[in-house]
Design an enzyme around this catalytic site. Sequence first.
Site, mmCIF file in Angstrom:
data_model
loop_
_atom_site.group_PDB
_atom_site.id
_atom_site.type_symbol
_atom_site.label_atom_id
_atom_site.label_comp_id
_atom_site.label_asym_id
_atom_site.label_seq_id
_atom_site.Cartn_x
_atom_site.Cartn_y
_atom_site.Cartn_z
ATOM 1 N N GLN A 13 0.830 -1.213 0.000
ATOM 2 C CA GLN A 13 0.000 0.000 0.000
ATOM 3 C C GLN A 13 0.867 1.266 0.000
ATOM 4 O O GLN A 13 0.683 2.155 -0.815
ATOM 5 C CB GLN A 13 -0.909 -0.016 1.239
ATOM 6 C CG GLN A 13 -1.921 1.117 1.259
ATOM 7 C CD GLN A 13 -2.468 1.419 2.639
ATOM 8 O OE1 GLN A 13 -1.989 0.889 3.642
ATOM 9 N NE2 GLN A 13 -3.471 2.264 2.699
ATOM 10 N N LEU A 14 1.818 1.326 0.919
ATOM 11 C CA LEU A 14 2.709 2.492 0.993
ATOM 12 C C LEU A 14 3.884 2.349 0.039
ATOM 13 O O LEU A 14 4.318 3.308 -0.588
ATOM 14 C CB LEU A 14 3.285 2.572 2.412
ATOM 15 C CG LEU A 14 2.741 3.607 3.363
ATOM 16 C CD1 LEU A 14 3.207 3.308 4.768
ATOM 17 C CD2 LEU A 14 3.193 5.001 2.948
ATOM 18 N N ASP A 35 9.988 -7.080 -4.210
ATOM 19 C CA ASP A 35 8.821 -7.627 -3.496
ATOM 20 C C ASP A 35 8.832 -9.131 -3.739
ATOM 21 O O ASP A 35 9.603 -9.617 -4.577
ATOM 22 C CB ASP A 35 7.520 -6.991 -4.038
ATOM 23 C CG ASP A 35 6.413 -6.992 -2.985
ATOM 24 O OD1 ASP A 35 6.122 -8.078 -2.459
ATOM 25 O OD2 ASP A 35 5.879 -5.914 -2.680
ATOM 26 N N ASP A 50 12.897 -12.099 -1.537
ATOM 27 C CA ASP A 50 12.311 -12.571 -0.293
ATOM 28 C C ASP A 50 13.245 -12.094 0.820
ATOM 29 O O ASP A 50 14.330 -12.637 1.012
ATOM 30 C CB ASP A 50 12.228 -14.108 -0.330
ATOM 31 C CG ASP A 50 11.734 -14.676 0.992
ATOM 32 O OD1 ASP A 50 11.500 -13.885 1.929
ATOM 33 O OD2 ASP A 50 11.602 -15.914 1.079
ATOM 34 N N TYR A 140 1.546 -7.733 15.441
ATOM 35 C CA TYR A 140 2.059 -6.663 14.566
ATOM 36 C C TYR A 140 2.670 -5.542 15.417
ATOM 37 O O TYR A 140 3.791 -5.089 15.166
ATOM 38 C CB TYR A 140 0.891 -6.139 13.714
ATOM 39 C CG TYR A 140 1.176 -4.891 12.913
ATOM 40 C CD1 TYR A 140 2.091 -4.887 11.873
ATOM 41 C CD2 TYR A 140 0.474 -3.711 13.184
ATOM 42 C CE1 TYR A 140 2.322 -3.727 11.130
ATOM 43 C CE2 TYR A 140 0.694 -2.555 12.442
ATOM 44 C CZ TYR A 140 1.626 -2.572 11.418
ATOM 45 O OH TYR A 140 1.845 -1.429 10.680
HETATM 46 C C1 AKB Z 1 -2.927 -1.325 10.379
HETATM 47 O O1 AKB Z 1 -4.103 -0.966 10.527
HETATM 48 O O2 AKB Z 1 -2.507 -2.439 10.702
HETATM 49 C C2 AKB Z 1 -1.945 -0.315 9.844
HETATM 50 C C3 AKB Z 1 -1.295 0.468 10.939
HETATM 51 C C4 AKB Z 1 -2.073 1.391 11.761
HETATM 52 O O3 AKB Z 1 -0.128 0.318 11.143
HETATM 53 N N1 AKB Z 1 -2.589 0.566 8.925
#
Ligand code: AKB
Length: 317
Positions: A13-14, A35, A50, A140
């Site tokens: 996306q970015l 990528d 990778d 994450y």
């Molecule tokens: C997500 O929603 O996981 C990302 C972020 C806020 O890092 N867009």
Amino acid sequence: MKDKILITGANGQLGSVLTKALQNIYGIDNVIATDIKFNASFKGHFEFLDATDFKSITYVIKEHDITEVYHMAAILSASGEQQPLRTWEINNQTFLNVLEASRIHGIKKVFYPSSIAVYGTNAPKNNTPQDFFLTPTTVYGMSKAAGENWANYYFLKYGLDVRSLRYPGVIGHQTSPGGGTTDYAVDAYHYAVKGETFTCFLKETASLPMIYMDDAIRATIELMQAPTNAIKTRTSYNIASISFNPEELKAAISKIFPKFKMIYKPDFRQEIADSWPNSIDDTIARTDWGWKPNFDLEAMTKDMIKHLKQNYKTENA
Ligand code: AKB
């Protein structure tokens, strides 16, 4: 030596928008976009890479005399919760590989994207300070918090010039979102332009920090071009822009599409949103290297809708 840029996750996306911005600055031949998947509409120099494989990163850095690396490859929050161990591996191993290859091969600067996801439920919800302690509840967020500390470690221990931003949810018309919690906002615009009802996976009051793509890309480039002595944070800088909830987004879209309908069916992503701030404090970025956003909710909405209308028109032509 000429600047030669390597970007990982260049189809994300970015990453895809950043790649074009970097091509404009450094010249199309001086940006090596990589990528694990290829995008047929990509223009420029592309290689499959990778980033979990250290040897492959080293090879690309040496082969192209790379001087700067933008490491954009990552699995985002919502997708991350579906595959926690893989997310940890992808997000952390790739960054460690980039750091170590950069140290060994004398890379001048590295960019690392962090996120508002580094904060946990204990953090103040509004205007969250940059230096508040981090107890993220998603894999994450955990991976990004660990990455920030690795960035700081490589700077302190080896003098590697690693720079990082904590992105809010990024909203753009150029690319489709991929597995984030803030992505509902991008989808809402698409549904509005198509004249369809949007089912939101967050509840109407879920306020989150967001940023328009143009501001996010400009922040990245301004941070990377700032003089080294201006960069005093070596974990990651908060950058703030707009904060809104789905109901406020709906109201902004309705000014252009009065018939736009949004209904609410919160799912597991609501819990992720609940663990993040409503808004963050970016005073340190403003002070250190002059960060300032340009787009508010209204300006972003007008620009998004203008571009999406064009995109759909071209697609259907
Ligand atoms: C997500 O929603 O996981 C990302 C972020 C806020 O890092 N867009």
